[in-house]
Design an enzyme around this catalytic site. Structure first.
Site, PDB file in Angstrom:
ATOM      1  N   ASP A  98       0.768  -1.237   0.000  1.00 42.10           N
ATOM      2  CA  ASP A  98       0.000   0.000   0.000  1.00 42.10           C
ATOM      3  C   ASP A  98       0.803   1.294   0.000  1.00 42.10           C
ATOM      4  O   ASP A  98       0.300   2.334   0.408  1.00 42.10           O
ATOM      5  CB  ASP A  98      -0.902  -0.005   1.234  1.00 42.10           C
ATOM      6  CG  ASP A  98      -0.116  -0.303   2.504  1.00 42.10           C
ATOM      7  OD1 ASP A  98       1.113  -0.116   2.490  1.00 42.10           O
ATOM      8  OD2 ASP A  98      -0.731  -0.716   3.506  1.00 42.10           O
ATOM      9  N   GLU A 120      -1.557  -9.146  -0.996  1.00 44.48           N
ATOM     10  CA  GLU A 120      -2.072  -8.517   0.226  1.00 44.48           C
ATOM     11  C   GLU A 120      -3.163  -7.502  -0.120  1.00 44.48           C
ATOM     12  O   GLU A 120      -3.176  -6.363   0.351  1.00 44.48           O
ATOM     13  CB  GLU A 120      -0.960  -7.842   1.041  1.00 44.48           C
ATOM     14  CG  GLU A 120      -1.315  -7.634   2.494  1.00 44.48           C
ATOM     15  CD  GLU A 120      -0.207  -6.917   3.277  1.00 44.48           C
ATOM     16  OE1 GLU A 120       0.209  -5.826   2.896  1.00 44.48           O
ATOM     17  OE2 GLU A 120       0.235  -7.481   4.277  1.00 44.48           O
ATOM     18  N   GLU A 134      -1.468   5.299   3.002  1.00 44.53           N
ATOM     19  CA  GLU A 134      -1.601   3.887   2.612  1.00 44.53           C
ATOM     20  C   GLU A 134      -3.033   3.455   2.319  1.00 44.53           C
ATOM     21  O   GLU A 134      -3.273   2.683   1.394  1.00 44.53           O
ATOM     22  CB  GLU A 134      -0.998   2.978   3.689  1.00 44.53           C
ATOM     23  CG  GLU A 134       0.518   3.018   3.772  1.00 44.53           C
ATOM     24  CD  GLU A 134       1.048   4.099   4.696  1.00 44.53           C
ATOM     25  OE1 GLU A 134       0.248   4.972   5.124  1.00 44.53           O
ATOM     26  OE2 GLU A 134       2.256   4.102   4.974  1.00 44.53           O
ATOM     27  N   HIS A 212       6.556   4.167  13.483  1.00 43.39           N
ATOM     28  CA  HIS A 212       6.975   4.966  12.325  1.00 43.39           C
ATOM     29  C   HIS A 212       5.839   5.603  11.553  1.00 43.39           C
ATOM     30  O   HIS A 212       6.069   6.352  10.626  1.00 43.39           O
ATOM     31  CB  HIS A 212       7.819   4.118  11.373  1.00 43.39           C
ATOM     32  CG  HIS A 212       7.001   3.118  10.587  1.00 43.39           C
ATOM     33  ND1 HIS A 212       6.571   1.940  11.143  1.00 43.39           N
ATOM     34  CD2 HIS A 212       6.535   3.123   9.323  1.00 43.39           C
ATOM     35  CE1 HIS A 212       5.888   1.262  10.236  1.00 43.39           C
ATOM     36  NE2 HIS A 212       5.838   1.960   9.128  1.00 43.39           N
ATOM     37  N   ARG A 214       3.251   7.740   9.746  1.00 43.05           N
ATOM     38  CA  ARG A 214       3.210   9.161   9.420  1.00 43.05           C
ATOM     39  C   ARG A 214       2.178   9.929  10.239  1.00 43.05           C
ATOM     40  O   ARG A 214       2.433  11.040  10.699  1.00 43.05           O
ATOM     41  CB  ARG A 214       2.809   9.266   7.955  1.00 43.05           C
ATOM     42  CG  ARG A 214       3.591  10.192   7.114  1.00 43.05           C
ATOM     43  CD  ARG A 214       3.083  10.008   5.687  1.00 43.05           C
ATOM     44  NE  ARG A 214       4.123   9.412   4.856  1.00 43.05           N
ATOM     45  CZ  ARG A 214       4.957  10.123   4.097  1.00 43.05           C
ATOM     46  NH1 ARG A 214       4.879  11.423   4.066  1.00 43.05           N
ATOM     47  NH2 ARG A 214       5.860   9.531   3.352  1.00 43.05           N
ATOM     48  N   HIS A 245      13.227   4.093  13.562  1.00 36.95           N
ATOM     49  CA  HIS A 245      13.044   4.198  12.117  1.00 36.95           C
ATOM     50  C   HIS A 245      13.999   5.249  11.576  1.00 36.95           C
ATOM     51  O   HIS A 245      14.366   6.187  12.283  1.00 36.95           O
ATOM     52  CB  HIS A 245      11.592   4.589  11.828  1.00 36.95           C
ATOM     53  CG  HIS A 245      11.160   4.270  10.432  1.00 36.95           C
ATOM     54  ND1 HIS A 245      11.227   5.173   9.411  1.00 36.95           N
ATOM     55  CD2 HIS A 245      10.664   3.131   9.892  1.00 36.95           C
ATOM     56  CE1 HIS A 245      10.786   4.612   8.300  1.00 36.95           C
ATOM     57  NE2 HIS A 245      10.441   3.363   8.563  1.00 36.95           N
TER      58      HIS A 245
HETATM   59  N1  UDP Z   1      11.341  -5.097  10.729  1.00 36.06           N
HETATM   60  C1  UDP Z   1      12.714  -5.242  10.651  1.00 36.06           C
HETATM   61  N2  UDP Z   1      13.513  -4.462  11.445  1.00 36.06           N
HETATM   62  C2  UDP Z   1      13.019  -3.521  12.312  1.00 36.06           C
HETATM   63  C3  UDP Z   1      11.606  -3.363  12.359  1.00 36.06           C
HETATM   64  C4  UDP Z   1      10.803  -4.164  11.556  1.00 36.06           C
HETATM   65  O1  UDP Z   1      13.196  -6.068   9.894  1.00 36.06           O
HETATM   66  O2  UDP Z   1      13.801  -2.838  13.000  1.00 36.06           O
HETATM   67  C5  UDP Z   1      10.496  -5.943   9.853  1.00 36.06           C
HETATM   68  C6  UDP Z   1       9.342  -6.663  10.530  1.00 36.06           C
HETATM   69  O3  UDP Z   1       9.702  -7.967  10.893  1.00 36.06           O
HETATM   70  C7  UDP Z   1       8.251  -6.679   9.464  1.00 36.06           C
HETATM   71  C8  UDP Z   1       8.556  -5.482   8.598  1.00 36.06           C
HETATM   72  O4  UDP Z   1       9.882  -5.092   8.908  1.00 36.06           O
HETATM   73  O5  UDP Z   1       8.312  -7.822   8.647  1.00 36.06           O
HETATM   74  C9  UDP Z   1       7.575  -4.369   8.891  1.00 36.06           C
HETATM   75  O6  UDP Z   1       8.014  -3.212   8.350  1.00 36.06           O
HETATM   76  P1  UDP Z   1       7.453  -1.782   8.729  1.00 36.06           P
HETATM   77  O7  UDP Z   1       7.011  -1.780  10.147  1.00 36.06           O
HETATM   78  O8  UDP Z   1       8.493  -0.822   8.300  1.00 36.06           O
HETATM   79  O9  UDP Z   1       6.238  -1.574   7.718  1.00 36.06           O
HETATM   80  P2  UDP Z   1       4.708  -1.950   7.704  1.00 36.06           P
HETATM   81  O10 UDP Z   1       4.569  -3.422   7.908  1.00 36.06           O
HETATM   82  O11 UDP Z   1       4.034  -1.140   8.760  1.00 36.06           O
HETATM   83  O12 UDP Z   1       4.281  -1.552   6.331  1.00 36.06           O
END
Ligand code: UDP
Length: 374
Positions: A98, A120, A134, A212, A214, A245
């Site tokens: 997204d 997804e 998103e 993280h 926004r 982040h």
């Molecule tokens: N993740 C990682 N290192 C970190 C934090 C998260 O590898 O320090 C991984 C986590 O296991 C997950 C993914 O990153 O699979 C999630 O990413 P993020 O939270 O950035 O994005 P979202 O899922 O909210 O789109």
């Protein structure tokens, strides 16, 4: 028969995590020639992921720029992917999730009348500004795509409500495929993966935190950071591990509040593997991340979701996650409850993960194969 060219576009860490299993599965199949395009949005994090999953990008669009505004990013991804798709002439473009760049790449494919498959698909909060941007990006992708891989039943229902019912398939979420692959590999090489910055997991109960989003930037992050201090002061046997982040608007707010506490570990974003290791060893997870909400129940960890809405209510519905929002009192209350009351904790920890069985990528490739080669 000519091999079908399947372009997979990735830009961020979660996109690589969720599409690597699909790429690897396509690669095993002689009917397909998968071509991996990286937009270059999360450079280092993405390269580390490629290495872990053993995949290699075929093209890098190098789109990363400091403090890049959304309109600029949207336009640049659209322009560059349009030009590259025109050259490659893929039979299908696969995107996941997204982000604004996923939306742009899908639009570029649409302009060229190349079918788009959305992995997804169907996640909704039904609030167009939360998460921002998103929620709107995924809605637009759903209307640009012609194949929809929905992770859960609810996601299928969400799509149907928007009159999207053709080529909608429930497959589970590929994040579980990636997680299972990773846990298997970690078990084989535990020591080398531990990472220098991490606290001694055996001595403390540790709380893993990620933030993280926004829409939570600024005051919300600062309030949550202050609440974390309250929690850790109340429970002396806990430590907090918070990988910050990369976004300076996140780290510049959180760091000053938490950096002095000796039981708070602020680190750079962890590599995916140490992060999974950290999740496995954590007691409790507080997060505003989407992917983490899906992964935690597979590892038996309760999650408090630091958001007012979630497009992943499945975890909340089965009881592995709680939507605690951004109200400091509520966050403090719910975290304290889980840290103080073993029964409440066990209730959440023992729930079965509702997001997939680790075979989503296989199902996706089987469906693509049926649609494109029969
Ligand atoms: N993740 C990682 N290192 C970190 C934090 C998260 O590898 O320090 C991984 C986590 O296991 C997950 C993914 O990153 O699979 C999630 O990413 P993020 O939270 O950035 O994005 P979202 O899922 O909210 O789109």
């Amino acid at each position: 028969m000519r091999m079908k060219k399947i372009v997979i576009v990735v830009g961020t860490r979660p996109e690589v995590i969720k599409l690597a299993p699909v790429y690897l599965e396509l690669k095993k199949n002689k009917k397909f020639n998968p071509i991996l395009i990286s937009t270059g949005q999360h450079k280092e994090m993405v390269n580390e992921m490629f290495k872990w999953f053993g995949v290699k990008e075929d093209y890098n669009l190098n789109l990363m720029q400091k403090n890049q505004a959304l309109p600029e990013l949207t336009a640049r991804v659209l322009d560059k992917t349009y030009k590259l798709f025109s050259k490659i002439k893929p039979d299908l473009v696969i995107v996941e999730g997204d982000t604004a760049s996923v939306m742009s790449a899908s639009l570029a494919a649409f302009y060229l009348k190349i079918p788009v498959a959305h992995v997804e698909a169907g996640l909704r909060t039904n609030d167009i500004y939360n998460p921002f941007p998103e929620e709107m990006s995924r809605r637009m992708v759903s209307h640009l795509a012609s194949i929809h891989f929905a992770p859960t039943k609810l996601a299928v229902i969400n799509l149907n409500k928007e009159n999207i019912s053709k080529n909608v398939y429930m497959t589970g979420n590929t994040v579980i495929d990636a997680l299972q692959y990773t846990v298997r590999k970690i078990n084989k090489s535990l020591k080398s993966l531990k990472g220098k910055d991490l606290p001694d997991f055996k001595k403390y109960r540790f709380i893993l935190v990620t933030m993280h989003r926004r829409e939570n930037l600024g005051k919300v992050h600062s309030d949550i950071a202050k609440t974390l201090l309250k929690i850790i002061n109340k429970f002396p046997d806990t430590v907090i591990l918070l990988p910050l982040h990369k976004n300076p608007k996140v780290r510049d707010v959180i760091r000053p509040i938490l950096k002095k506490h000796k039981r708070v570990f602020l680190t750079e974003p962890l590599g995916y593997v140490p992060f999974v290791y950290a999740m496995k060893n954590s007691y409790l997870i507080l997060t505003d991340s989407g992917g983490v909400q899906e992964e935690a129940p597979s590892l038996g960890k309760p999650v408090l979701v630091l958001r007012t809405t979630t497009e992943r209510p499945e975890g909340v519905n089965v009881g592995s996650a709680k939507l605690v929002g951004i109200d400091p009192n509520k966050i403090f209350y719910e975290a304290s409850k889980l840290l103080a009351d073993r029964n409440s904790y066990n209730k959440m920890a023992k729930v079965k993960n509702p997001y997939g069985d680790g075979k989503a990528a296989k199902k996706i490739v089987r469906i693509i194969s049926k649609l494109f080669t029969s």
